[in-house]
Design a protein around this motif. Structure first.
Motif, PDB file in Angstrom:
ATOM      1  N   GLU A  20       0.871  -1.185   0.000  1.00  0.00           N
ATOM      2  CA  GLU A  20       0.000   0.000   0.000  1.00  0.00           C
ATOM      3  C   GLU A  20       0.900   1.224   0.000  1.00  0.00           C
ATOM      4  O   GLU A  20       1.996   1.185   0.573  1.00  0.00           O
ATOM      5  CB  GLU A  20      -0.793   0.061   1.317  1.00  0.00           C
ATOM      6  CG  GLU A  20      -1.897  -0.932   1.456  1.00  0.00           C
ATOM      7  CD  GLU A  20      -2.447  -0.934   2.896  1.00  0.00           C
ATOM      8  OE1 GLU A  20      -2.454   0.112   3.560  1.00  0.00           O
ATOM      9  OE2 GLU A  20      -2.853  -2.018   3.323  1.00  0.00           O
ATOM     10  N   ALA A  21       0.397   2.338  -0.556  1.00  0.00           N
ATOM     11  CA  ALA A  21       1.249   3.526  -0.730  1.00  0.00           C
ATOM     12  C   ALA A  21       1.896   3.987   0.580  1.00  0.00           C
ATOM     13  O   ALA A  21       3.092   4.288   0.620  1.00  0.00           O
ATOM     14  CB  ALA A  21       0.429   4.643  -1.341  1.00  0.00           C
ATOM     15  N   CYS A  22       1.118   4.022   1.681  1.00  0.00           N
ATOM     16  CA  CYS A  22       1.698   4.566   2.928  1.00  0.00           C
ATOM     17  C   CYS A  22       2.729   3.588   3.516  1.00  0.00           C
ATOM     18  O   CYS A  22       3.721   4.006   4.109  1.00  0.00           O
ATOM     19  CB  CYS A  22       0.635   4.983   3.925  1.00  0.00           C
ATOM     20  SG  CYS A  22      -0.421   3.652   4.416  1.00  0.00           S
ATOM     21  N   ASP A  23       2.520   2.282   3.318  1.00  0.00           N
ATOM     22  CA  ASP A  23       3.505   1.296   3.794  1.00  0.00           C
ATOM     23  C   ASP A  23       4.794   1.417   2.970  1.00  0.00           C
ATOM     24  O   ASP A  23       5.905   1.299   3.493  1.00  0.00           O
ATOM     25  CB  ASP A  23       2.966  -0.130   3.663  1.00  0.00           C
ATOM     26  CG  ASP A  23       1.839  -0.415   4.649  1.00  0.00           C
ATOM     27  OD1 ASP A  23       1.559   0.462   5.482  1.00  0.00           O
ATOM     28  OD2 ASP A  23       1.245  -1.503   4.575  1.00  0.00           O
ATOM     29  N   ARG A  24       4.626   1.660   1.701  1.00  0.00           N
ATOM     30  CA  ARG A  24       5.784   1.791   0.818  1.00  0.00           C
ATOM     31  C   ARG A  24       6.622   3.019   1.209  1.00  0.00           C
ATOM     32  O   ARG A  24       7.844   2.954   1.266  1.00  0.00           O
ATOM     33  CB  ARG A  24       5.307   1.905  -0.635  1.00  0.00           C
ATOM     34  CG  ARG A  24       6.452   1.977  -1.569  1.00  0.00           C
ATOM     35  CD  ARG A  24       6.054   2.103  -3.005  1.00  0.00           C
ATOM     36  NE  ARG A  24       7.280   2.378  -3.745  1.00  0.00           N
ATOM     37  CZ  ARG A  24       7.462   2.108  -4.998  1.00  0.00           C
ATOM     38  NH1 ARG A  24       6.520   1.557  -5.687  1.00  0.00           N
ATOM     39  NH2 ARG A  24       8.601   2.380  -5.578  1.00  0.00           N
ATOM     40  N   THR A  25       5.938   4.114   1.497  1.00  0.00           N
ATOM     41  CA  THR A  25       6.637   5.336   1.909  1.00  0.00           C
ATOM     42  C   THR A  25       7.440   5.066   3.181  1.00  0.00           C
ATOM     43  O   THR A  25       8.599   5.490   3.313  1.00  0.00           O
ATOM     44  CB  THR A  25       5.607   6.471   2.168  1.00  0.00           C
ATOM     45  OG1 THR A  25       4.867   6.649   0.965  1.00  0.00           O
ATOM     46  CG2 THR A  25       6.271   7.764   2.559  1.00  0.00           C
ATOM     47  N   VAL A  56       3.306  11.903  10.179  1.00  0.00           N
ATOM     48  CA  VAL A  56       4.715  12.293  10.344  1.00  0.00           C
ATOM     49  C   VAL A  56       5.584  11.039  10.501  1.00  0.00           C
ATOM     50  O   VAL A  56       5.189  10.072  11.153  1.00  0.00           O
ATOM     51  CB  VAL A  56       4.873  13.225  11.583  1.00  0.00           C
ATOM     52  CG1 VAL A  56       6.340  13.443  11.940  1.00  0.00           C
ATOM     53  CG2 VAL A  56       4.185  14.550  11.319  1.00  0.00           C
ATOM     54  N   ILE A  57       6.762  11.063   9.867  1.00  0.00           N
ATOM     55  CA  ILE A  57       7.702   9.933   9.950  1.00  0.00           C
ATOM     56  C   ILE A  57       8.986  10.413  10.618  1.00  0.00           C
ATOM     57  O   ILE A  57       9.512  11.472  10.271  1.00  0.00           O
ATOM     58  CB  ILE A  57       8.012   9.382   8.540  1.00  0.00           C
ATOM     59  CG1 ILE A  57       6.773   8.690   7.953  1.00  0.00           C
ATOM     60  CG2 ILE A  57       9.199   8.413   8.572  1.00  0.00           C
ATOM     61  CD1 ILE A  57       6.935   8.201   6.517  1.00  0.00           C
ATOM     62  N   GLY A  93       3.021   2.771  13.084  1.00  0.00           N
ATOM     63  CA  GLY A  93       3.809   1.813  12.307  1.00  0.00           C
ATOM     64  C   GLY A  93       5.295   2.026  12.471  1.00  0.00           C
ATOM     65  O   GLY A  93       5.745   3.105  12.876  1.00  0.00           O
ATOM     66  N   ILE A  94       6.031   0.963  12.169  1.00  0.00           N
ATOM     67  CA  ILE A  94       7.500   1.071  12.133  1.00  0.00           C
ATOM     68  C   ILE A  94       7.999   0.172  11.002  1.00  0.00           C
ATOM     69  O   ILE A  94       7.487  -0.950  10.816  1.00  0.00           O
ATOM     70  CB  ILE A  94       8.147   0.699  13.488  1.00  0.00           C
ATOM     71  CG1 ILE A  94       9.689   0.863  13.427  1.00  0.00           C
ATOM     72  CG2 ILE A  94       7.782  -0.698  13.954  1.00  0.00           C
ATOM     73  CD1 ILE A  94      10.390   0.803  14.788  1.00  0.00           C
ATOM     74  N   ALA A  95       8.930   0.693  10.216  1.00  0.00           N
ATOM     75  CA  ALA A  95       9.566  -0.130   9.178  1.00  0.00           C
ATOM     76  C   ALA A  95      11.041  -0.256   9.512  1.00  0.00           C
ATOM     77  O   ALA A  95      11.639   0.676  10.066  1.00  0.00           O
ATOM     78  CB  ALA A  95       9.378   0.507   7.803  1.00  0.00           C
ATOM     79  N   ILE A  96      11.607  -1.407   9.191  1.00  0.00           N
ATOM     80  CA  ILE A  96      13.003  -1.685   9.513  1.00  0.00           C
ATOM     81  C   ILE A  96      13.685  -2.286   8.283  1.00  0.00           C
ATOM     82  O   ILE A  96      13.110  -3.166   7.611  1.00  0.00           O
ATOM     83  CB  ILE A  96      13.082  -2.689  10.693  1.00  0.00           C
ATOM     84  CG1 ILE A  96      12.378  -2.105  11.921  1.00  0.00           C
ATOM     85  CG2 ILE A  96      14.537  -3.042  11.036  1.00  0.00           C
ATOM     86  CD1 ILE A  96      11.745  -3.132  12.805  1.00  0.00           C
ATOM     87  N   VAL A 128      -3.216   2.111  19.930  1.00  0.00           N
ATOM     88  CA  VAL A 128      -3.628   1.626  18.601  1.00  0.00           C
ATOM     89  C   VAL A 128      -2.568   0.633  18.108  1.00  0.00           C
ATOM     90  O   VAL A 128      -1.407   0.723  18.517  1.00  0.00           O
ATOM     91  CB  VAL A 128      -3.766   2.777  17.559  1.00  0.00           C
ATOM     92  CG1 VAL A 128      -4.987   3.616  17.826  1.00  0.00           C
ATOM     93  CG2 VAL A 128      -2.518   3.638  17.495  1.00  0.00           C
ATOM     94  N   PRO A 129      -2.952  -0.300  17.219  1.00  0.00           N
ATOM     95  CA  PRO A 129      -1.959  -1.257  16.731  1.00  0.00           C
ATOM     96  C   PRO A 129      -0.819  -0.557  15.995  1.00  0.00           C
ATOM     97  O   PRO A 129      -1.047   0.411  15.266  1.00  0.00           O
ATOM     98  CB  PRO A 129      -2.754  -2.127  15.745  1.00  0.00           C
ATOM     99  CG  PRO A 129      -4.188  -1.895  16.056  1.00  0.00           C
ATOM    100  CD  PRO A 129      -4.294  -0.519  16.644  1.00  0.00           C
ATOM    101  N   MET A 130       0.383  -1.046  16.229  1.00  0.00           N
ATOM    102  CA  MET A 130       1.556  -0.532  15.507  1.00  0.00           C
ATOM    103  C   MET A 130       1.950  -1.590  14.467  1.00  0.00           C
ATOM    104  O   MET A 130       2.344  -2.709  14.810  1.00  0.00           O
ATOM    105  CB  MET A 130       2.727  -0.293  16.479  1.00  0.00           C
ATOM    106  CG  MET A 130       3.883   0.458  15.846  1.00  0.00           C
ATOM    107  SD  MET A 130       5.377   0.479  16.876  1.00  0.00           S
ATOM    108  CE  MET A 130       4.867   1.448  18.264  1.00  0.00           C
ATOM    109  N   LYS A 131       1.815  -1.224  13.205  1.00  0.00           N
ATOM    110  CA  LYS A 131       2.166  -2.145  12.118  1.00  0.00           C
ATOM    111  C   LYS A 131       3.685  -2.260  12.039  1.00  0.00           C
ATOM    112  O   LYS A 131       4.386  -1.262  12.251  1.00  0.00           O
ATOM    113  CB  LYS A 131       1.621  -1.573  10.813  1.00  0.00           C
ATOM    114  CG  LYS A 131       1.630  -2.517   9.654  1.00  0.00           C
ATOM    115  CD  LYS A 131       1.157  -1.805   8.385  1.00  0.00           C
ATOM    116  CE  LYS A 131      -0.270  -2.105   8.047  1.00  0.00           C
ATOM    117  NZ  LYS A 131      -0.618  -1.735   6.659  1.00  0.00           N
TER     118      LYS A 131
END
Ligand code: THU
Length: 157
Positions: A20-25, A56-57, A93-96, A128-131
């Motif tokens: 999804e666009a926001c996950d990709r960002t 915000v990221i 969310g958090i991406a690693i 809230v859930p953190m993806k």
């Protein structure tokens, strides 16, 4: 006695285009953050990007030190900075991502236990859930919430 079983679910993608666009960002921000790593001892460059409810990221990267335990993983660098900068906002969310010699690792790097525990507490704090998005160049794993990476989270006190 009862036998019990815990199952975890996650999604696997083959490339960033499938997200999804926001996950990709968020995933791209984590990849970018690998370039901010200071890892002269391991040469393992980890980047993390935390997403807030308002879009915000905040990014962080692993920071190593000659006194080894003084260093910190990318996830906790990002999470502590994120929480101390914006204490009243929920993280969603958090991406690693991790790389070596300027190249993204093929398999996703999975967060250490201490980082999972810290993620879990910020998830509880935010309510809230953190993806969690783990980014490799050949596989991307998406977990809907931290519990899926850390079942039976310690949050008793
Ligand atoms: N590292 C992280 O940044 N995140 C993790 O979840 C595991 C490991 C870092 C710590 C150290 O700088 C390097 O990777 C090698 O362990």
């Amino acid at each position: 006695m009862t036998n019990k079983e815990i199952k975890i679910a996650f999604k696997e993608y083959e490339s960033l285009d499938q997200l999804e666009a926001c996950d990709r960002t968020l995933a791209e921000a984590a990849i970018e953050a690998t370039g901010q790593s200071y890892a002269p001892y391991s040469n393992f460059n980890v980047g993390a990007a935390v997403l807030f409810e308002d879009g915000v990221i905040i990014k962080g990267a692993n920071q190593e030190n000659a006194a080894y335990p003084s260093g910190l993983c990318a996830e906790r660098t990002a999470l502590f900075y994120a929480s101390s900068s914006r204490p009243d906002k929920a993280m969603t969310g958090i991406a690693i991502a991790a790389g070596q010699n300027g190249k993204l690792c093929a398999d996703p790097a999975t967060p250490c236990g201490a980082c999972r525990q810290v993620m879990a507490q910020y998830q509880t704090k935010g309510g809230v859930p953190m993806k969690v998005i783990l980014v490799g160049s050949e596989k991307i794993w998406v977990f809907d919430k931290v519990d899926d990476l850390l079942p039976l989270i310690f949050d008793s006190i």
